[in-house]
Design a protein around this motif. Structure first.
Motif, mmCIF file in Angstrom:
data_model
loop_
_atom_site.group_PDB
_atom_site.id
_atom_site.type_symbol
_atom_site.label_atom_id
_atom_site.label_comp_id
_atom_site.label_asym_id
_atom_site.label_seq_id
_atom_site.Cartn_x
_atom_site.Cartn_y
_atom_site.Cartn_z
ATOM 1 N N ILE A 177 0.849 -1.198 0.000
ATOM 2 C CA ILE A 177 0.000 0.000 0.000
ATOM 3 C C ILE A 177 0.882 1.244 0.000
ATOM 4 O O ILE A 177 1.831 1.346 0.779
ATOM 5 N N LEU A 178 0.566 2.184 -0.881
ATOM 6 C CA LEU A 178 1.259 3.467 -0.924
ATOM 7 C C LEU A 178 0.221 4.556 -0.704
ATOM 8 O O LEU A 178 -0.730 4.693 -1.465
ATOM 9 N N GLU A 179 0.383 5.325 0.384
ATOM 10 C CA GLU A 179 -0.586 6.367 0.723
ATOM 11 C C GLU A 179 -0.115 7.734 0.232
ATOM 12 O O GLU A 179 1.033 8.113 0.453
ATOM 13 N N LEU A 180 -1.018 8.467 -0.404
ATOM 14 C CA LEU A 180 -0.728 9.802 -0.925
ATOM 15 C C LEU A 180 -1.584 10.837 -0.201
ATOM 16 O O LEU A 180 -2.517 10.490 0.520
ATOM 17 N N GLU A 181 -1.272 12.119 -0.424
ATOM 18 C CA GLU A 181 -1.955 13.193 0.289
ATOM 19 C C GLU A 181 -3.397 13.398 -0.167
ATOM 20 O O GLU A 181 -4.259 13.741 0.632
ATOM 21 N N ASN A 182 -3.664 13.199 -1.451
ATOM 22 C CA ASN A 182 -5.014 13.438 -1.961
ATOM 23 C C ASN A 182 -5.267 12.563 -3.195
ATOM 24 O O ASN A 182 -4.370 11.863 -3.671
ATOM 25 N N TYR A 183 -6.490 12.623 -3.707
ATOM 26 C CA TYR A 183 -6.873 11.761 -4.828
ATOM 27 C C TYR A 183 -6.129 12.107 -6.108
ATOM 28 O O TYR A 183 -5.806 11.221 -6.898
ATOM 29 N N ALA A 184 -5.861 13.388 -6.308
ATOM 30 C CA ALA A 184 -5.138 13.796 -7.511
ATOM 31 C C ALA A 184 -3.741 13.189 -7.534
ATOM 32 O O ALA A 184 -3.282 12.681 -8.562
ATOM 33 N N GLU A 185 -3.060 13.226 -6.396
ATOM 34 C CA GLU A 185 -1.721 12.641 -6.309
ATOM 35 C C GLU A 185 -1.776 11.126 -6.497
ATOM 36 O O GLU A 185 -0.907 10.541 -7.144
ATOM 37 N N ALA A 186 -2.804 10.511 -5.924
ATOM 38 C CA ALA A 186 -2.927 9.055 -6.038
ATOM 39 C C ALA A 186 -3.157 8.641 -7.491
ATOM 40 O O ALA A 186 -2.559 7.667 -7.976
ATOM 41 N N PHE A 187 -3.997 9.393 -8.206
ATOM 42 C CA PHE A 187 -4.258 9.043 -9.602
ATOM 43 C C PHE A 187 -3.037 9.298 -10.472
ATOM 44 O O PHE A 187 -2.738 8.523 -11.385
ATOM 45 N N THR A 188 -2.319 10.373 -10.181
ATOM 46 C CA THR A 188 -1.078 10.654 -10.911
ATOM 47 C C THR A 188 -0.077 9.525 -10.703
ATOM 48 O O THR A 188 0.624 9.106 -11.642
ATOM 49 N N ALA A 189 -0.011 9.011 -9.480
ATOM 50 C CA ALA A 189 0.886 7.897 -9.168
ATOM 51 C C ALA A 189 0.472 6.640 -9.931
ATOM 52 O O ALA A 189 1.320 5.874 -10.401
ATOM 53 N N LEU A 190 -0.841 6.440 -10.084
ATOM 54 C CA LEU A 190 -1.328 5.290 -10.854
ATOM 55 C C LEU A 190 -0.924 5.437 -12.318
ATOM 56 O O LEU A 190 -0.454 4.475 -12.940
ATOM 57 N N GLN A 191 -1.069 6.626 -12.851
ATOM 58 C CA GLN A 191 -0.715 6.872 -14.255
ATOM 59 C C GLN A 191 0.783 6.699 -14.510
ATOM 60 O O GLN A 191 1.184 6.287 -15.595
ATOM 61 N N SER A 192 1.603 7.016 -13.508
ATOM 62 C CA SER A 192 3.059 6.926 -13.681
ATOM 63 C C SER A 192 3.601 5.542 -13.343
ATOM 64 O O SER A 192 4.809 5.313 -13.408
ATOM 65 N N GLY A 193 2.692 4.615 -12.993
ATOM 66 C CA GLY A 193 3.117 3.243 -12.744
ATOM 67 C C GLY A 193 3.644 2.958 -11.359
ATOM 68 O O GLY A 193 4.265 1.913 -11.125
ATOM 69 N N GLN A 194 3.382 3.861 -10.394
ATOM 70 C CA GLN A 194 3.834 3.621 -9.018
ATOM 71 C C GLN A 194 2.975 2.584 -8.308
ATOM 72 O O GLN A 194 3.338 2.101 -7.245
ATOM 73 N N GLY A 195 1.841 2.275 -8.910
ATOM 74 C CA GLY A 195 0.965 1.252 -8.359
ATOM 75 C C GLY A 195 0.146 0.626 -9.472
ATOM 76 O O GLY A 195 0.057 1.175 -10.580
ATOM 77 N N GLN A 196 -0.436 -0.529 -9.180
ATOM 78 C CA GLN A 196 -1.233 -1.241 -10.179
ATOM 79 C C GLN A 196 -2.728 -0.963 -10.038
ATOM 80 O O GLN A 196 -3.516 -1.266 -10.932
ATOM 81 N N ALA A 197 -3.124 -0.397 -8.907
ATOM 82 C CA ALA A 197 -4.540 -0.099 -8.681
ATOM 83 C C ALA A 197 -4.652 1.056 -7.694
ATOM 84 O O ALA A 197 -3.785 1.253 -6.847
ATOM 85 N N MET A 198 -5.721 1.811 -7.842
ATOM 86 C CA MET A 198 -6.042 2.856 -6.877
ATOM 87 C C MET A 198 -7.354 2.479 -6.219
ATOM 88 O O MET A 198 -8.246 1.921 -6.873
ATOM 89 N N THR A 199 -7.478 2.752 -4.929
ATOM 90 C CA THR A 199 -8.697 2.369 -4.240
ATOM 91 C C THR A 199 -9.271 3.511 -3.422
ATOM 92 O O THR A 199 -8.552 4.284 -2.801
ATOM 93 N N THR A 200 -10.573 3.639 -3.487
ATOM 94 C CA THR A 200 -11.364 4.505 -2.615
ATOM 95 C C THR A 200 -12.819 4.176 -2.934
ATOM 96 O O THR A 200 -13.103 3.158 -3.572
ATOM 97 N N ASP A 201 -13.735 5.024 -2.537
ATOM 98 C CA ASP A 201 -15.139 4.765 -2.810
ATOM 99 C C ASP A 201 -15.409 4.783 -4.316
ATOM 100 O O ASP A 201 -14.842 5.588 -5.047
ATOM 101 N N ASN A 202 -16.305 3.914 -4.739
ATOM 102 C CA ASN A 202 -16.592 3.792 -6.170
ATOM 103 C C ASN A 202 -17.081 5.101 -6.792
ATOM 104 O O ASN A 202 -16.793 5.395 -7.945
#
Length: 277
Positions: A177-202
């Motif tokens: 699990i990699l925790e980021l400050e906000n959803y924008a950062e988390a999605f950017t991390a997903l796009q850059s390949g830092q993770g294989q999935a992003m999770t939060t409410d649907n």
């Protein structure tokens, strides 16, 4: 006593007085009865997200925050205060929202906030205004089709201060699990390949997928994450007014109109599920 010592003593006492007065002011604001105050000053200050598409997102052109939570807050304000009532918005994150509420900086939180037993120890919640569930956002073509597909080779991106991390550890204990400050950062991390999935409410992930064709939700929901409006403890009269407003909005069709505006693809069969009164 020397002149220098007198000046230092005077400055110290002045600082002490200012500190004490500031502390008293902050305490009085936090303990102020909101239901009484808004009758004299028809303004409700809401803590909302500025980075959550469909729920609370800052429009760069208009410099105004827009979304489902924003429209619900405006409608509640109108129901409570009438047409002259004003809804003001303050940006919050998952980490800052409860402290800002407890300090009296905002009157209520409407910011994709899941009702949990731990949070109930700190704040009171309104009736459920949106039924959500945790899901996964992945790049199209991903090997991850379900929560059960997450292994020790996969990194899941989540936001600090949310319930998402706890739920992932429960349902996919081997995943990193990699925790980021906000959803924008988390999605950017997903796009850059830092993770294989992003999770939060649907609901939040749907907003991201609607703007990014290369990504999709997968596996349905694996938790029940009902959203509530958080109000500071001791504000029973204000809480009652909020719940009454929500019921009226449901009965007169206002809630469904707002739901259909932001979730048109899900309107049929989900508008009634969106809130429980």
């Amino acid at each position: 006593m020397s002149k220098v010592k007198k000046i230092v003593s005077f400055l110290f006492l002045s600082l002490l007085v200012v500190t004490v007065l500031s502390g008293c002011k902050g305490e009085s604001v936090a303990n102020e009865d909101i239901a009484t105050r808004i009758k004299a000053e028809p303004v409700i200050t809401w803590g909302v997200k500025y980075d959550t598409r469909l729920f609370g997102m800052m429009d760069i052109k208009t410099r105004e925050v827009e979304g489902f939570d924003i429209d619900i807050a405006k409608a509640i304000t109108k129901e409570i205060l009438g047409k002259d009532g004003k809804a003001e918005f303050v940006e919050v994150t998952s980490k800052t929202r409860i402290p800002l509420l407890k300090n009296g900086n905002i009157d209520a939180i409407i910011a994709t906030m899941t009702i949990t037993e731990d949070r109930k120890k700190q704040v009171d919640f309104s009736d459920i205004y949106f039924d959500a569930g945790q899901s996964l956002l992945v790049k199209k073509g991903s090997h991850i089709k379900d929560i059960k597909d997450l292994t020790s080779n996969d990194t899941v991106l989540a936001v600090k201060g949310s319930t998402s991390t706890i739920n992932i550890r429960k349902h996919a204990p081997d995943a990193k699990i990699l925790e980021l400050e906000n959803y924008a950062e988390a999605f950017t991390a997903l796009q850059s390949g830092q993770g294989q999935a992003m999770t939060t409410d649907n609901a939040i992930l749907l907003g991201m997928a609607s703007e990014n064709d290369d990504y999709q939700l997968t596996g349905g929901t694996f938790t029940n994450e009902p959203y509530g409006i958080a109000i500071n403890k001791g504000q029973d009269a204000f809480l009652k007014e909020v719940n009454t407003a929500l019921r009226k909005m449901h009965d007169n069709g206002t809630y469904n109109q707002i739901f259909e505006k932001w979730f048109p693809k899900d309107a049929e069969g989900r508008a009634e599920k969106g809130a429980q009164f």
